[in-house]
Design an enzyme around this catalytic site. Structure first.
Site, mmCIF file in Angstrom:
data_model
loop_
_atom_site.group_PDB
_atom_site.id
_atom_site.type_symbol
_atom_site.label_atom_id
_atom_site.label_comp_id
_atom_site.label_asym_id
_atom_site.label_seq_id
_atom_site.Cartn_x
_atom_site.Cartn_y
_atom_site.Cartn_z
ATOM 1 C CB THR A 4 47.293 50.633 -31.776
ATOM 2 O OG1 THR A 4 46.724 51.889 -31.394
ATOM 3 C CG2 THR A 4 48.770 50.620 -31.435
ATOM 4 C CD GLU A 5 47.759 45.034 -30.987
ATOM 5 O OE1 GLU A 5 48.306 44.209 -31.737
ATOM 6 O OE2 GLU A 5 48.241 45.385 -29.893
ATOM 7 C CB SER A 6 45.051 44.907 -37.249
ATOM 8 O OG SER A 6 43.753 45.411 -36.945
#
Length: 227
Positions: free
Chosen positions: A114-116
């Site tokens: 989700t983040e990167s």
């Protein structure tokens, strides 16, 4: 008559003593047998407990490496290179740090996605760095709380393994801060704990878009394992 009676008394006495001695000897024999059985039973229990512990340790180790293999296969889909690390190194770090903090490694994997999307060079508009998108101040703060994990500059935060360790420990910190509430901890990972406290203090609902996104990625990743 007296002589016969005396002999009778002697015989009875000898028989009584003999019976008493036999009874004592038999009781002693039984006690030894019982003690021997108890000792043997205790020995068996110790051996069984030891064997059970060894089996549990072996199963735990097998599950650990099975998770490493599965997570390696999931990361490979994103065709990302990690300079001095292999994909197995990255997977191992996720599983190891999750185990240390008693967390689900697949949930940590979902947060990374989700983040990167597994791009360790990623930098957000706000300056969040690496796989788990950590702000430098947050990374420095968490590094001071974890043994053998001290970072002093941004370059160290870009290191994929260091970033993973920092991110997982940060999530665990948030989980503890919000009394084990996974939904709030995940939201706080994105919005920051201060903003979460503001929402709670004002009686407002905490935004759940990020939580739903993480859980969607989690469901997609774990579904691939089952298929």
């Amino acid at each position: 008559m007296k002589k016969t009676f005396k002999m009778y008394v002697n015989v009875v006495f000898i028989l009584s003593v003999s019976i008493a001695l036999f009874s004592m000897a038999f009781n002693f024999y039984l006690v030894r047998k019982v003690n021997s059985y108890v000792t043997y039973s205790e020995s068996l229990n110790k051996k069984y407990s030891k064997l059970q512990n060894e089996l549990e340790s072996t199963l735990k180790l097998l599950n650990f490496y099975l998770d490493v293999q599965r997570i390696s296969e999931l990361i490979e889909q994103f065709d990302t290179q990690y300079s001095k690390y292999t994909i197995t190194d990255i997977a191992y770090s996720i599983v190891e740090e999750s185990a240390k903090n008693n967390l689900d490694p697949y949930l940590m994997l979902a947060i990374i996605k989700t983040e990167s999307s597994f791009n360790y060079k990623s930098v957000s508009r706000k300056g969040a760095i690496g796989l788990m998108q950590l702000l430098p101040d947050t990374a420095y703060y968490i590094s001071e709380k974890v043994d053998d994990l001290f970072v002093e500059n941004k370059k160290e935060i870009f290191d994929p393994v260091t970033n993973i360790r920092l991110g997982i420990n940060y999530y665990n910190y948030l989980l503890s801060k919000f009394n084990g509430n996974e939904e709030v901890a995940i939201a706080a990972y994105n919005l920051g704990p201060r903003n979460i406290y503001k929402y709670l203090g004002r009686g407002r609902r905490i935004p759940k878009f990020y939580y739903y996104k993480v859980m969607q990625n989690y469901a997609e990743l774990t579904a691939q394992i089952k298929s």
